[in-house]
Structure formats: C-alpha cells, structure tokens
Design an enzyme around this catalytic site. Structure first.
Site, PDB file in Angstrom:
ATOM      1  N   GLU A   4      -0.856  -9.289  -0.567  1.00  8.70           N
ATOM      2  CA  GLU A   4      -2.282  -9.492  -0.273  1.00  8.70           C
ATOM      3  C   GLU A   4      -3.106  -9.540  -1.567  1.00  8.70           C
ATOM      4  O   GLU A   4      -4.055 -10.310  -1.676  1.00  8.70           O
ATOM      5  CB  GLU A   4      -2.784  -8.388   0.674  1.00  8.70           C
ATOM      6  CG  GLU A   4      -2.223  -8.586   2.091  1.00  8.70           C
ATOM      7  CD  GLU A   4      -2.458  -7.407   3.015  1.00  8.70           C
ATOM      8  OE1 GLU A   4      -2.098  -6.274   2.619  1.00  8.70           O
ATOM      9  OE2 GLU A   4      -2.990  -7.597   4.117  1.00  8.70           O
TER      10      GLU A   4
ATOM     11  N   GLU B 268       4.479  -5.223   7.420  1.00 13.45           N
ATOM     12  CA  GLU B 268       3.734  -4.176   8.133  1.00 13.45           C
ATOM     13  C   GLU B 268       4.205  -3.950   9.570  1.00 13.45           C
ATOM     14  O   GLU B 268       4.195  -2.814  10.053  1.00 13.45           O
ATOM     15  CB  GLU B 268       2.235  -4.485   8.133  1.00 13.45           C
ATOM     16  CG  GLU B 268       1.538  -4.213   6.807  1.00 13.45           C
ATOM     17  CD  GLU B 268       1.625  -5.381   5.824  1.00 13.45           C
ATOM     18  OE1 GLU B 268       2.402  -6.330   6.066  1.00 13.45           O
ATOM     19  OE2 GLU B 268       0.918  -5.331   4.810  1.00 13.45           O
TER      20      GLU B 268
ATOM     21  N   GLY C 133       0.411  -4.985   0.822  1.00  9.85           N
ATOM     22  CA  GLY C 133      -0.772  -5.035  -0.046  1.00  9.85           C
ATOM     23  C   GLY C 133      -0.514  -5.739  -1.372  1.00  9.85           C
ATOM     24  O   GLY C 133      -1.442  -6.256  -1.993  1.00  9.85           O
TER      25      GLY C 133
ATOM     26  N   ALA D  46       0.868  -1.172   0.000  1.00 11.57           N
ATOM     27  CA  ALA D  46       0.000   0.000   0.000  1.00 11.57           C
ATOM     28  C   ALA D  46       0.909   1.227   0.000  1.00 11.57           C
ATOM     29  O   ALA D  46       2.050   1.156   0.483  1.00 11.57           O
ATOM     30  CB  ALA D  46      -0.883  -0.009   1.238  1.00 11.57           C
TER      31      ALA D  46
HETATM   32  N1  COA Z   1       4.605   3.110  -0.554  1.00  8.39           N
HETATM   33  C1  COA Z   1       5.009   4.247  -1.092  1.00  8.39           C
HETATM   34  N2  COA Z   1       6.123   4.373  -1.818  1.00  8.39           N
HETATM   35  C2  COA Z   1       6.854   3.260  -2.005  1.00  8.39           C
HETATM   36  C3  COA Z   1       6.503   2.023  -1.466  1.00  8.39           C
HETATM   37  C4  COA Z   1       5.307   1.963  -0.710  1.00  8.39           C
HETATM   38  N3  COA Z   1       4.859   0.820  -0.183  1.00  8.39           N
HETATM   39  N4  COA Z   1       7.439   1.114  -1.802  1.00  8.39           N
HETATM   40  C5  COA Z   1       8.356   1.779  -2.538  1.00  8.39           C
HETATM   41  N5  COA Z   1       8.004   3.075  -2.669  1.00  8.39           N
HETATM   42  C6  COA Z   1       8.721   4.137  -3.378  1.00  8.39           C
HETATM   43  C7  COA Z   1       9.922   4.635  -2.602  1.00  8.39           C
HETATM   44  O1  COA Z   1       9.529   5.589  -1.639  1.00  8.39           O
HETATM   45  C8  COA Z   1      10.764   5.228  -3.709  1.00  8.39           C
HETATM   46  O2  COA Z   1      10.196   6.460  -4.074  1.00  8.39           O
HETATM   47  P1  COA Z   1      11.176   7.760  -4.327  1.00  8.39           P
HETATM   48  O3  COA Z   1      12.062   7.325  -5.463  1.00  8.39           O
HETATM   49  O4  COA Z   1      10.234   8.846  -4.685  1.00  8.39           O
HETATM   50  O5  COA Z   1      11.918   7.959  -3.054  1.00  8.39           O
HETATM   51  C9  COA Z   1      10.508   4.281  -4.881  1.00  8.39           C
HETATM   52  O6  COA Z   1       9.268   3.613  -4.577  1.00  8.39           O
HETATM   53  C10 COA Z   1      11.586   3.218  -5.061  1.00  8.39           C
HETATM   54  O7  COA Z   1      11.728   2.535  -3.832  1.00  8.39           O
HETATM   55  P2  COA Z   1      13.139   2.360  -3.086  1.00  8.39           P
HETATM   56  O8  COA Z   1      12.855   2.123  -1.638  1.00  8.39           O
HETATM   57  O9  COA Z   1      14.047   3.486  -3.426  1.00  8.39           O
HETATM   58  O10 COA Z   1      13.659   1.030  -3.780  1.00  8.39           O
HETATM   59  P3  COA Z   1      14.698  -0.023  -3.162  1.00  8.39           P
HETATM   60  O11 COA Z   1      15.068  -0.919  -4.282  1.00  8.39           O
HETATM   61  O12 COA Z   1      15.776   0.652  -2.413  1.00  8.39           O
HETATM   62  O13 COA Z   1      13.833  -0.865  -2.095  1.00  8.39           O
HETATM   63  C11 COA Z   1      11.877  -2.050  -1.282  1.00  8.39           C
HETATM   64  C12 COA Z   1      12.757  -1.677  -2.514  1.00  8.39           C
HETATM   65  C13 COA Z   1      10.657  -2.766  -1.826  1.00  8.39           C
HETATM   66  C14 COA Z   1      12.671  -2.967  -0.358  1.00  8.39           C
HETATM   67  C15 COA Z   1      11.481  -0.754  -0.524  1.00  8.39           C
HETATM   68  O14 COA Z   1      10.926   0.170  -1.469  1.00  8.39           O
HETATM   69  C16 COA Z   1      10.447  -0.966   0.562  1.00  8.39           C
HETATM   70  O15 COA Z   1      10.773  -1.465   1.623  1.00  8.39           O
HETATM   71  N6  COA Z   1       9.192  -0.540   0.316  1.00  8.39           N
HETATM   72  C17 COA Z   1       8.138  -0.583   1.303  1.00  8.39           C
HETATM   73  C18 COA Z   1       7.620  -1.984   1.484  1.00  8.39           C
HETATM   74  C19 COA Z   1       6.550  -2.006   2.540  1.00  8.39           C
HETATM   75  O16 COA Z   1       6.771  -1.753   3.709  1.00  8.39           O
HETATM   76  N7  COA Z   1       5.324  -2.366   2.112  1.00  8.39           N
HETATM   77  C20 COA Z   1       4.215  -2.497   2.994  1.00  8.39           C
HETATM   78  C21 COA Z   1       3.420  -1.250   3.024  1.00  8.39           C
HETATM   79  S1  COA Z   1       2.047  -1.405   4.146  1.00  8.39           S
END
Ligand code: COA
Length: 257
Positions: free
Chosen positions: A115, A135, A112, A66
């Site tokens: 999910e 989460e 999400g 999400a």
């Molecule tokens: N919500 C909002 N933005 C998200 C996102 C999310 N769930 N997951 C990734 N993004 C965005 C990042 O903020 C970043 O945006 P920016 O370039 O404007 O800063 C972009 O997507 C790329 O992500 P980034 O974190 O730079 O990539 P990465 O390769 O370093 O890491 C992940 C990849 C998936 C490990 C990392 O993005 C992450 O942990 N995301 C969140 C996962 C999460 O907690 N999901 C559950 C949400 S309830």
C-alpha cells in the site's frame, strides 16, 4: 531530525528514506508511520529536494506490512481509527505530495508495504521482490488504501484475485500487471532509482507538483479532473519556472529551474 525506525538523508536534489527495522522485515508500527510522516513532510518542504526515494533496509523486505503485533487485540472502533489515521498521516500524504516519490521495492512488499508502494508515484522493483495483500488470511481487508489503489493500477479482476487469494506475485508478474514500472537487479535498484530521480529533478518542480495534482484529480470523484488540469495549466503561466523553461528553449540552452 533524528529518527529511531527510519533513516532520512539527502544528496543533491534527491531525498532518501529507508525504513530501518530489518529484524521485523520493516513492518510499519505506529512509531514508524509517525516518523515517515515527519520525514516526508520535512523533505517535501525543502526546496532543494525534488524527488524522494523510499526503500526498506536489508535485502529481504521493502515492508512486510503493518505491524500485526500492534493491532492483534483491537476492536472495531480501534480498527477504524487505525485505518483512518494511517491513511491520512502517511498513505494519502504520500500520494498527494507535490514532490514525486519513487518506491524502490527491494523485497517483500506486503499489506501496508504494498500500500505504501502504491501510494508512491512510481514503483521500481528488484528481481527478488514479492508483492501481495495478504490481509484476508488474517481475517482482515487492506486498510491503508489497498482496495482502492490496487484496482486503479492493475484493474479490478487482477486486484480481486490478489486480494481474495492473499497470494504473492513476483516482480515480473507485477511488471506485466503494470504494478511496477521497472524490474532491475537488487544491486542496481537504488542507482536505477537515482538515475530516474535525476531525470525528474531536471524539470520544473512547480510543473511536476501541478501535474501530480492534476493526475490525482482523475481518481477523486469530488472534482472534475479536466477542469483541475485547465486551472493548473493556466496557473503555470506567469511563473518563474515557465519563464525560465520557455526562455531556455528559445535561447537553445538547458533550463535551470
Ligand atoms: N508485523 C509484525 N511482525 C512482522 C511482520 C508484520 N507484518 N512481518 C514479519 N514480521 C516479523 C516476524 O514476526 C519475525 O519476527 P520475530 O523474529 O521476532 O519472530 C520477523 O519479522 C521475521 O519474519 P519471519 O516470518 O520469521 O520471516 P520469514 O522469512 O519466515 O517470512 C514473510 C517472511 C514476509 C512471508 C512473513 O514474515 C509474513 O507472512 N509476514 C506477515 C505478512 C502480512 O501478513 N502482512 C500484512 C499485515 S496486515
């Protein structure tokens, strides 16, 4: 219908939905959830579409969860509404759709994203896919059905390990858990899902819809799944698809549903 955050297409009996926010790793914001709702309903209502394949754009992510930026300042009431609305609008909708949905998990499927894959009827992952429910690392729990569907798919112990550690598992681990049905290379992922979809599309759409409903009844405490099966089985008799399927068998030809 035109969309800003997704692409919806179809070819022959297959519908394709691609979540298209690659710069945000296809994170599900409110607008994307609404568009996904509309696309699933539209494709489901089209009698030519017999299978829907959902995937994420780019090579990195199916859906990274999400959109965290949208709920960072929410209070408890807003949080409850977010989960309730999302479950109804998208996740339950997908799980209960009579058109089978195949999730082509092409990279990160987190929160999400996992999910959404779990609400789908069948999951196929590419070798680079990583899956998890992170989460608790945000001070949250899964809110789009993850605490319910993950234990249904992998068992309570594995689900609780994934949920409490918030860690990611690899595609091969997901395969060994039964979380995905197949693991293929990134290049082969869509064509593999299309082949699977084409096999499904040869069968009776009426019977497939009834089978999904009967299988789902096993997870609904308010109904007796065996009774749902008996009723759905009975209702197949007398339908055009039943007539065609049985006639084709007796006439030694392929059915034309
Ligand atoms: N919500 C909002 N933005 C998200 C996102 C999310 N769930 N997951 C990734 N993004 C965005 C990042 O903020 C970043 O945006 P920016 O370039 O404007 O800063 C972009 O997507 C790329 O992500 P980034 O974190 O730079 O990539 P990465 O390769 O370093 O890491 C992940 C990849 C998936 C490990 C990392 O993005 C992450 O942990 N995301 C969140 C996962 C999460 O907690 N999901 C559950 C949400 S309830």
């Amino acid at each position: 219908m035109s969309y800003q955050n997704i692409v919806a297409e179809h070819e022959d009996h297959l519908g394709f939905i691609t979540i298209d926010r690659p710069k945000k790793l296809n994170a599900l914001n409110k607008a994307t959830i609404k568009e996904l709702h509309d696309a699933f309903v539209t494709l489901d209502e089209d009698n030519d579409i017999r299978v829907i394949i959902i995937t994420g754009s780019g090579e990195k992510a199916f859906v990274a969860g999400a959109d965290i930026s949208e709920f960072a300042d929410f209070d408890a009431k807003q949080g409850k509404n977010l989960a309730a609305k999302g479950q109804k609008e998208l996740f339950d909708l997908v799980a209960e759709l009579s058109t089978p949905v195949i999730a082509a998990v092409n990279g990160f499927a987190l929160g999400g994203g996992l999910e959404l894959a779990m609400a789908s009827h069948i999951r196929v992952a590419s070798g680079n896919a990583k899956m998890g429910l992170p989460e608790v690392s945000l001070g949250l729990i899964p809110g789009y059905g993850g605490t319910q569907r993950l234990p249904q798919l992998v068992g309570k112990g594995r689900a609780l390990e994934m949920i409490t550690t918030g860690g990611m598992i690899t595609a091969d681990q997901a395969l060994s858990y039964g979380l995905v049905n197949h693991v293929v290379s990134q290049e082969e992922l869509l064509s593999f899902c299309e082949d699977l979809g084409s096999k499904i599309a040869r069968n009776s759409p009426m019977a497939i819809g009834a089978a999904i409903k009967a299988v789902n009844a096993n997870y609904d405490e308010s109904v007796n799944g065996f009774k749902v099966e008996i009723a759905a089985f009975g209702n197949c008799f007398g339908t055009e698809d039943f007539e065609e399927g049985t006639s084709a068998f007796l006439e030694k030809r392929k059915p034309n549903f």
